[in-house]
Write a protein that holds these residues in place. Structure first.
Motif, PDB file in Angstrom:
ATOM      1  N   SER A 210       0.835  -1.207   0.000  1.00  0.00           N
ATOM      2  CA  SER A 210       0.000   0.000   0.000  1.00  0.00           C
ATOM      3  C   SER A 210       0.864   1.250   0.000  1.00  0.00           C
ATOM      4  CB  SER A 210      -0.947   0.005   1.209  1.00  0.00           C
ATOM      5  OG  SER A 210      -0.226  -0.055   2.426  1.00  0.00           O
ATOM      6  N   VAL A 211       0.240   2.352  -0.433  1.00  0.00           N
ATOM      7  CA  VAL A 211       0.850   3.681  -0.350  1.00  0.00           C
ATOM      8  C   VAL A 211      -0.116   4.576   0.400  1.00  0.00           C
ATOM      9  CG1 VAL A 211       1.929   5.592  -1.594  1.00  0.00           C
ATOM     10  CG2 VAL A 211       1.866   3.330  -2.628  1.00  0.00           C
ATOM     11  N   GLN A 212       0.418   5.370   1.311  1.00  0.00           N
ATOM     12  CA  GLN A 212      -0.386   6.320   2.070  1.00  0.00           C
ATOM     13  C   GLN A 212       0.127   7.737   1.800  1.00  0.00           C
ATOM     14  OE1 GLN A 212      -3.053   5.596   3.688  1.00  0.00           O
ATOM     15  NE2 GLN A 212      -2.939   3.441   4.274  1.00  0.00           N
ATOM     16  N   PHE A 213      -0.669   8.527   1.077  1.00  0.00           N
ATOM     17  CA  PHE A 213      -0.377   9.941   0.851  1.00  0.00           C
ATOM     18  C   PHE A 213      -1.108  10.724   1.933  1.00  0.00           C
ATOM     19  CE2 PHE A 213      -0.013   7.855  -3.171  1.00  0.00           C
ATOM     20  CZ  PHE A 213       0.823   8.600  -3.999  1.00  0.00           C
ATOM     21  N   ASN A 214      -0.418  11.629   2.627  1.00  0.00           N
ATOM     22  CA  ASN A 214      -1.118  12.410   3.635  1.00  0.00           C
ATOM     23  C   ASN A 214      -0.269  13.560   4.129  1.00  0.00           C
ATOM     24  OD1 ASN A 214      -3.293  12.963   5.614  1.00  0.00           O
ATOM     25  ND2 ASN A 214      -3.880  10.857   5.110  1.00  0.00           N
ATOM     26  N   TYR A 215      -0.872  14.310   5.052  1.00  0.00           N
ATOM     27  CA  TYR A 215      -0.211  15.467   5.671  1.00  0.00           C
ATOM     28  C   TYR A 215       0.277  15.138   7.075  1.00  0.00           C
ATOM     29  CZ  TYR A 215       0.433  20.049   7.758  1.00  0.00           C
ATOM     30  OH  TYR A 215       0.950  21.120   8.419  1.00  0.00           O
ATOM     31  N   CYS A 216      -0.607  14.608   7.919  1.00  0.00           N
ATOM     32  CA  CYS A 216      -0.247  14.239   9.293  1.00  0.00           C
ATOM     33  C   CYS A 216      -0.225  12.718   9.431  1.00  0.00           C
ATOM     34  CB  CYS A 216      -1.259  14.804  10.290  1.00  0.00           C
ATOM     35  SG  CYS A 216      -1.006  16.523  10.715  1.00  0.00           S
ATOM     36  N   PHE A 217       0.791  12.215  10.123  1.00  0.00           N
ATOM     37  CA  PHE A 217       0.932  10.784  10.329  1.00  0.00           C
ATOM     38  C   PHE A 217       1.225  10.474  11.792  1.00  0.00           C
ATOM     39  CE2 PHE A 217       1.241   9.311   5.931  1.00  0.00           C
ATOM     40  CZ  PHE A 217       1.629  10.460   5.250  1.00  0.00           C
ATOM     41  N   ASP A 218       0.612   9.432  12.284  1.00  0.00           N
ATOM     42  CA  ASP A 218       1.020   8.760  13.510  1.00  0.00           C
ATOM     43  C   ASP A 218       1.331   7.334  13.070  1.00  0.00           C
ATOM     44  OD1 ASP A 218       1.217   7.252  15.803  1.00  0.00           O
ATOM     45  OD2 ASP A 218      -0.560   8.088  16.770  1.00  0.00           O
ATOM     46  N   LEU A 339       0.443  11.247 -10.314  1.00  0.00           N
ATOM     47  CA  LEU A 339       1.577  10.572  -9.676  1.00  0.00           C
ATOM     48  C   LEU A 339       2.898  10.986 -10.331  1.00  0.00           C
ATOM     49  CD1 LEU A 339       0.107   6.988  -9.182  1.00  0.00           C
ATOM     50  CD2 LEU A 339       0.302   8.810  -7.481  1.00  0.00           C
ATOM     51  N   ALA A 340       2.889  11.171 -11.634  1.00  0.00           N
ATOM     52  CA  ALA A 340       4.108  11.582 -12.331  1.00  0.00           C
ATOM     53  C   ALA A 340       4.553  12.977 -11.919  1.00  0.00           C
ATOM     54  CB  ALA A 340       3.890  11.519 -13.843  1.00  0.00           C
ATOM     55  N   SER A 341       3.609  13.820 -11.478  1.00  0.00           N
ATOM     56  CA  SER A 341       3.965  15.190 -11.099  1.00  0.00           C
ATOM     57  C   SER A 341       4.886  15.239  -9.886  1.00  0.00           C
ATOM     58  CB  SER A 341       2.695  16.003 -10.825  1.00  0.00           C
ATOM     59  OG  SER A 341       2.095  15.630  -9.585  1.00  0.00           O
ATOM     60  N   TYR A 342       4.945  14.151  -9.102  1.00  0.00           N
ATOM     61  CA  TYR A 342       5.835  14.118  -7.944  1.00  0.00           C
ATOM     62  C   TYR A 342       7.304  13.984  -8.367  1.00  0.00           C
ATOM     63  CZ  TYR A 342       2.003  13.560  -4.562  1.00  0.00           C
ATOM     64  OH  TYR A 342       0.899  13.757  -3.763  1.00  0.00           O
ATOM     65  N   ARG A 343       7.531  13.454  -9.561  1.00  0.00           N
ATOM     66  CA  ARG A 343       8.903  13.232 -10.052  1.00  0.00           C
ATOM     67  C   ARG A 343       9.703  12.436  -9.015  1.00  0.00           C
ATOM     68  NH1 ARG A 343       7.983  18.501 -10.252  1.00  0.00           N
ATOM     69  NH2 ARG A 343       9.766  19.059  -8.965  1.00  0.00           N
ATOM     70  N   ALA A 344       9.096  11.359  -8.526  1.00  0.00           N
ATOM     71  CA  ALA A 344       9.669  10.589  -7.421  1.00  0.00           C
ATOM     72  C   ALA A 344       9.947   9.161  -7.873  1.00  0.00           C
ATOM     73  CB  ALA A 344       8.711  10.574  -6.226  1.00  0.00           C
ATOM     74  N   GLU A 349       7.269   2.302  -9.533  1.00  0.00           N
ATOM     75  CA  GLU A 349       6.711   0.955  -9.579  1.00  0.00           C
ATOM     76  C   GLU A 349       5.199   0.980  -9.460  1.00  0.00           C
ATOM     77  OE1 GLU A 349       7.803  -1.558  -6.273  1.00  0.00           O
ATOM     78  OE2 GLU A 349       8.131   0.171  -4.966  1.00  0.00           O
ATOM     79  N   TRP A 350       4.653   1.966  -8.742  1.00  0.00           N
ATOM     80  CA  TRP A 350       3.204   2.076  -8.623  1.00  0.00           C
ATOM     81  C   TRP A 350       2.588   2.576  -9.922  1.00  0.00           C
ATOM     82  CZ3 TRP A 350       0.070   0.176  -5.000  1.00  0.00           C
ATOM     83  CH2 TRP A 350       0.689  -0.327  -3.842  1.00  0.00           C
ATOM     84  N   ILE A 351       3.281   3.455 -10.615  1.00  0.00           N
ATOM     85  CA  ILE A 351       2.804   3.903 -11.928  1.00  0.00           C
ATOM     86  C   ILE A 351       2.709   2.711 -12.882  1.00  0.00           C
ATOM     87  CG2 ILE A 351       3.479   5.264 -13.951  1.00  0.00           C
ATOM     88  CD1 ILE A 351       4.509   7.407 -12.002  1.00  0.00           C
ATOM     89  N   LEU A 352       3.706   1.844 -12.863  1.00  0.00           N
ATOM     90  CA  LEU A 352       3.688   0.655 -13.713  1.00  0.00           C
ATOM     91  C   LEU A 352       2.554  -0.287 -13.325  1.00  0.00           C
ATOM     92  CD1 LEU A 352       7.529  -0.065 -13.967  1.00  0.00           C
ATOM     93  CD2 LEU A 352       6.038   0.913 -15.731  1.00  0.00           C
TER      94      LEU A 352
END
Length: 616
Positions: A210-218, A339-344, A349-352
């Motif tokens: 999984s991938v978690q995109f967010n601002y605050c994390f615990d 996702l490509a805009s992150y240039r990461a 692998e997630w794009i693929l």
């Protein structure tokens, strides 16, 4: 500087920071569920045992540091931290008790300390026309040292076992728009709503990564939300933290070797990584969830949050063409572009993987923001100009559209200039009123739904819920004109009137509020940083932050308009009505109502837990 307004009189510091410098995202909440002080009634709420107070703040997994060094999600949020760690009990002398009973809220106005940079934790309140009551003594509490802190103190109130799903729940499969569960509500109001534990459970798929995109994390709390059989599966965290905040975030994961990180590039000042999305890769396929909740306990506890959850997208047959698996809304193309805009490299692998799946069942349009300055055709790729393009292409004009109001609902507000024409109506409202390619530029009613002080005071969490509503007095005092647009947060049909909103929604409704021309759920609050602002005589748009949402238009569902579902609970699996998460029509502020301002005191009436609000 003193200002008199229909919402009271307030005083602000002469040493204000530029309000654009106050990030508009993240969440801090706190407040113990104690009974109100003797002799004072408080609105009904869940009956909970009194416990010590702490704060939800991107906690470390083990042994959090002292309050002064806790990370809150942005440096601008440090100021109310002392108050949230140590709520102030409502205390009065006998001579003031009778008078205070007659005052439902801090009607004397808004106040701020003499200096925004005070670091001694004291708030210097100025007289605002009424004699100020004696300063209540703060009841200091020790910071939590054994587990992540919570708005209910050292331990959260445990949810009943049937709070979480044990079988596939009845969900609204038509729109796939869901609210999050709220602790303390009647069970029927949580039917068809989801908790993060439900989303990540085996009922929804056999998770591989999984991938978690967010601002605050615990991180510690997040890992515990995965079921035990998936708890060591790889997780990629996409965040925007830098320097010390990044170091604290990475330290949270030292006990979790399966957690990796991807830092989003934030090259424009005061931007944030505010996108909230899950990518879930199953043995059965792939799922996308776009939501409004941070990955912290408080955001999934007693707040109104929303999400779009995709179906499980199956894997494409071997040898499928590059354009295979696209939806009529071009969701696959737009997700890959975002996702490509992150240039990461971490996302490659997630794009693929996404390219290998069939996303043709997606019926929503993606509306994202990514930081940058854009010209030419690129201006319509992101932000509100992206929304404008979609509304022009995929909606149709309606008879009498000048009377179809625009409704914006959000949990934070940025600076929009000295009058409404500078951005709100001159730029943003033009986007919101777009219907098809009509050349008619209407000026319909604009209703902005944002909690008043009384909404926060009577909420399940009480005043500390206002820690997730970061509208500052520095910003408010520069745009008094905005407050004439404000409407109360009321959500009786969903049972969430007392669960303060962290959800953000925008829509166009018919004059009788029975139909919608379109609906958007997004991470974007009402700010230029989130939505973008035109520059250089409208030849360039500048966007500061990462945001993400999904747009519902009737044509994608073979409808002319969306009928509004007045009573969305209990949930039906095939309702044609759209489940708007608050009451329509919105209720205007009364002359006595004030918009919630998070960095001024509210001391003349206790909240549901018997506390007052004294920001430090």
């Amino acid at each position: 500087m003193d200002q008199d307004t229909q919402h009271g009189k307030w005083t602000v510091s002469s040493s204000e920071d530029d309000d654009e410098a106050i990030p508009l995202s993240g969440t801090t909440t706190a407040g113990p569920p104690r009974p109100a002080a003797s002799g004072h009634s408080s609105p009904p709420g869940p009956k909970l045992e009194p416990v010590a107070a702490t704060v939800e703040v991107k906690p470390e997994p083990v042994d959090p540091p002292a309050a002064s060094s806790l990370a809150v999600g942005s440096e601008a949020r440090q100021s109310p931290l002392t108050n949230q760690l140590s709520p102030v009990k409502f205390e009065t002398s006998p001579s003031l008790a009778g008078k205070r009973k007659k005052e439902p809220s801090d009607g004397s106005g808004w106040a701020l300390s003499d200096s925004d940079d005070d670091d001694d934790g004291d708030v210097k309140r100025k007289s605002l026309g009424k004699k100020a009551p004696p300063s209540p003594k703060k009841k200091k509490q020790k910071a939590e040292t054994e587990r992540p802190p919570s708005p209910y103190g050292r331990l959260y109130v445990d949810d009943p076992e049937d709070f979480f799903e044990s079988s596939v729940p009845c969900l609204d499969d038509t729109y796939r728009f869901y609210l999050t569960k709220v602790t303390g509500l009647d069970r029927k109001y949580n039917s068809g709503a989801l908790h993060i534990r439900d989303i990540l459970s085996p009922l929804f798929g056999t998770l591989k990564e999984s991938v978690q995109f967010n601002y605050c994390f615990d991180i510690a709390w997040m890992v515990k939300q995965y079921p035990s059989e998936f708890r060591d599966r790889p997780v990629l965290i996409v965040h925007g933290d830098k320097r010390e905040a990044k170091a604290r975030l990475l330290q949270q994961a030292t006990s979790y070797p399966h957690v990796r990180f991807c830092q989003a590039k934030l090259d424009i000042a005061f931007g944030t990584h505010h996108t909230k999305m899950m990518l879930l890769w199953y043995e059965e396929g792939f799922r996308v969830i776009i939501m409004t909740s941070n990955l912290i306990r408080a955001d999934w506890y007693q707040k109104t949050q929303g999400m779009w959850m995709s179906p499980v997208f199956p894997r494409l047959p071997e040898g499928s063409g590059e354009s295979a698996g696209e939806s009529p809304t071009f969701f696959k193309r737009d997700l890959l572009e975002y996702l490509a805009s992150y240039r990461a490299p971490e996302l490659e692998e997630w794009i693929l993987r996404i390219k290998e799946h069939d996303l043709s069942e997606a019926r929503v349009y993606l509306v994202g923001s990514t930081p940058g300055r854009y010209v030419g055709s690129d201006m319509e790729r992101w932000g509100h100009l992206r929304l404008r393009k979609l509304l022009a292409a995929h909606t149709d004009p309606v008879p009498g559209e000048e009377r179809w109001p625009v409704i914006g609902q959000f949990s934070s507000i940025g600076s929009m200039g000295p009058d409404k024409t500078k951005w709100l109506t001159g730029e943003f409202q033009r986007t919101m009123t777009t219907l098809g390619n009509s050349s008619l530029r209407t000026d319909p009613p604009l209703h902005l739904v944002y909690p008043a002080v009384e909404d926060v005071r009577t909420s399940l969490e009480g005043y500390p819920a206002g820690g997730s509503l970061p509208y500052s007095v520095q910003t408010a005092q520069k745009q008094l004109w905005l407050h004439a647009f404000f409407h109360r947060w009321k959500a009786t049909a969903t049972g969430r009137s007392h669960a303060m909103p962290h959800i953000k929604t925008y829509m166009r409704a018919s004059p009788d509020f029975s139909q919608l021309a379109w609906f958007l759920v997004t991470s974007a609050n009402l700010s230029k940083a989130a939505w973008g602002a035109l520059e250089k005589k409208n030849t360039q748009v500048m966007v500061r932050s990462y945001e993400l949402g999904v747009l519902y238009v009737p044509s994608a569902f073979n409808m002319k308009t969306f009928p509004v579902q007045r009573n969305p609970f209990p949930v039906s699996s095939s309702s044609s009505g759209f489940p708007v998460p608050f009451d329509l029509p919105p209720a205007c502020y009364s002359p006595e109502d004030q918009p919630w301002i998070w960095n001024i005191p509210y001391s003349q009436a206790p909240d549901t837990n018997g506390n007052i609000w004294i920001p430090s």
